[in-house]
Design an enzyme around this catalytic site. Structure first.
Site, PDB file in Angstrom:
ATOM      1  N   TYR A 168      12.041  36.300 -28.907  1.00 23.98           N
ATOM      2  CA  TYR A 168      11.662  37.552 -29.560  1.00 23.98           C
ATOM      3  C   TYR A 168      12.448  37.784 -30.849  1.00 23.98           C
ATOM      4  O   TYR A 168      12.584  38.912 -31.321  1.00 23.98           O
ATOM      5  CB  TYR A 168      11.822  38.733 -28.595  1.00 23.98           C
ATOM      6  N   GLY A 194       0.877  38.431 -23.571  1.00 26.99           N
ATOM      7  CA  GLY A 194       1.491  37.161 -23.958  1.00 26.99           C
ATOM      8  C   GLY A 194       2.546  36.703 -22.969  1.00 26.99           C
ATOM      9  O   GLY A 194       2.675  35.507 -22.679  1.00 26.99           O
ATOM     10  N   ASP A 195       3.304  37.651 -22.429  1.00 28.73           N
ATOM     11  CA  ASP A 195       4.320  37.307 -21.434  1.00 28.73           C
ATOM     12  C   ASP A 195       3.672  36.884 -20.122  1.00 28.73           C
ATOM     13  O   ASP A 195       4.158  35.963 -19.448  1.00 28.73           O
ATOM     14  CB  ASP A 195       5.248  38.498 -21.203  1.00 28.73           C
ATOM     15  N   ALA A 196       2.579  37.562 -19.741  1.00 25.15           N
ATOM     16  CA  ALA A 196       1.855  37.151 -18.531  1.00 25.15           C
ATOM     17  C   ALA A 196       1.307  35.742 -18.692  1.00 25.15           C
ATOM     18  O   ALA A 196       1.370  34.917 -17.764  1.00 25.15           O
ATOM     19  CB  ALA A 196       0.723  38.140 -18.238  1.00 25.15           C
TER      20      ALA A 196
END
Length: 485
Positions: A142, A259-261
């Site tokens: 990030y 996006g994290d999933a």
């Protein structure tokens, strides 16, 4: 199962929810009447807790600031994953969304969360130990500096070199992937920026493949998956192969956290032995389901695990189980309808499952938010197909169908047609292969009686269980190939 190791920048996400029905008297801005506040890990923290919610063991390597938000974040993470944290400075990153009626009015960001002095030395030993036993590594960048640390980069590069699956989810302000990662996962805008290409108006998929080709060489990745939001993902490999993974149609939802999933599911599937193409397809399906169910804003800690408000586990690392039986299917249909979703059903014998079946079912699932498959019992199949059928017993047929990613529930019915079960389930859509004319189906008037629709989807000619059984018995000579079966 060997653990997933997530390396990256964590943050605290806060949602302040309420309602707004008036403007402030001294400025033309809405007044938010606050009803409640929820907090959850964000960034690499969300990428870690989603697979953990699906049952995967997860270790997260990150930096944590010693302040009040950092303490909250550590507690939220520690309930679900193993945390290895080095020092961080500049205040914990806190992203706060002010929301009315489930829609974001404003977001505030504060804190830097950059690795502090001695970060690499503080995590080096635990990082090497975690990577040595990892089933896969997810680098969730990030742009705050964890992935730029030399100790971290050397350790992840060694893991990639010895064959551990490594997924690198990049950031425009972050670091370039280390060499030979298994797959990097930029979105289309990130890929454009990294490849220094302007937008291509000829089409997203074509552009994604072109950008992937450029970045494979620049980043020295084994594969690259460009994510395309509601259009799925495009995958390119160093050896030249390409694949597209379209996303199911999602009505509404919240893309926050998608996006994290996607990245968490992808890494866990690779750890389980999936190929890159299959893992990307599974990750697209998981991310789409996550968006449809409300995204990161629906994730809650219930004291034992991360769940959605209705009590279902968050869609995470492991595939959601399909339900079986009419009662369980009704409960699933009711939950989907309660959130405004579309219930889809399809049916048939499904004896000797083949690609004609799987493609029809995948197309059916793409039309709604859950797919219930109604299959004929063994006695029903014998009455319809003859004494030599079914080849595969109903219990095995149900288990095979339930294992398909696109299938959410299976119901076995004993009648010659599915009208009795349909009358209980009352799906919004009844889907059959294109070899059937909806006007000729006995169930069409019933489905239309409650406002449902009957839909025919394309099928693959020449795929037929009846033909395959005949070929196996040596009686297929000159036999036409019906499409059903």
């Amino acid at each position: 199962m060997r653990p997933l190791v997530v390396v990256g920048d964590v943050m605290l996400d806060v949602d302040v929810d309420g309602h707004s029905d008036r403007l402030c008297p001294d400025a033309p801005v809405p007044v938010l009447e606050v009803a409640g506040e929820t907090a959850r890990p964000g960034g690499a923290g969300l990428a870690a807790v989603l697979p953990a919610a699906g049952g995967a063991p997860v270790t997260v390597i990150t930096g944590l600031v010693d302040d009040e938000p950092g303490g909250r974040l550590r507690a939220l993470l520690g309930g679900a994953v193993e945390v290895v944290a080095g020092p961080a400075a500049g205040g914990t990153i806190v992203k706060c969304r002010l929301r009315a009626g489930g829609r974001t009015l404003l977001r505030t960001d504060r804190g830097e969360g950059r690795p502090g002095a001695g970060f690499g030395a503080a995590v080096a030993e635990a990082l090497e130990s975690a990577l040595a036993g990892a089933g896969a590594v997810l680098v969730s960048d990030y742009g705050r500096g964890v992935t730029a640390d030399p100790v971290v980069r050397v350790a992840v590069a060694r893991a990639a070199a010895r064959g551990t699956p490594v997924v690198w989810d990049p950031h425009p302000r972050g670091s370039t992937p280390v060499p030979r990662v298994t797959v990097a996962t930029p979105n289309l805008a990130e890929a454009r920026a990294a490849a220094e290409h302007p937008a291509d108006v000829t089409g997203a998929l074509r552009e994604a493949f072109a950008l992937a080709g450029a970045l494979l060489t620049r980043w020295d990745c084994r594969a690259l998956a460009v994510t395309l939001g509601d259009r799925g993902a495009a995958v390119a490999h160093r050896h030249g192969a390409r694949a597209a993974s379209p996303a199911p149609v999602v009505a509404g939802g919240d893309p926050c956290g998608a996006g994290d999933a996607f990245a968490g599911r992808l890494a866990t599937l690779l750890a389980a032995g999936s190929t890159v193409d299959d893992a990307v397809a599974g990750a697209v399906a998981t991310a789409s389901a996550f968006v449809a169910r409300g995204g990161a804003g629906t994730v809650r800690w219930d004291g034992e695990g991360w769940r959605q408000p209705d009590g279902r586990p968050v869609p995470g690392a492991d595939r959601r189980p399909s339900v079986t039986g009419l009662g369980a299917a009704c409960e699933l249909a009711d939950r989907v309808r309660a959130t405004g979703g579309t219930v889809v059903a399809s049916g048939g014998c499904f004896d000797l499952l083949h690609t004609g079946h799987s493609r029809t079912l995948a197309a059916a699932r793409a039309l709604g938010d859950c797919l219930l498959v109604l299959i004929n019992s063994d006695a029903s199949v014998r009455r319809l197909k003859g004494p030599g059928r079914p080849v595969v017993p109903a219990a095995d047929r149900a288990e095979l169908l339930a294992a398909l990613e696109c299938v959410d529930g299976v119901v076995v019915f004993g009648e010659d047609d599915p009208r009795a079960a349909l009358g209980v389930l009352r799906p919004d859509l009844w889907v059959k292969g294109g070899d059937y004319d909806p006007a000729d189906l006995p169930e069409t008037p019933l489905v239309r009686s409650w406002g449902g629709k009957v839909v025919a989807v394309p099928y693959r000619p020449g795929r037929s269980t009846t033909r395959r059984v005949a070929m196996a018995s040596g009686t297929a000579s000159g036999m036409a190939a019906p499409a059903g079966g």
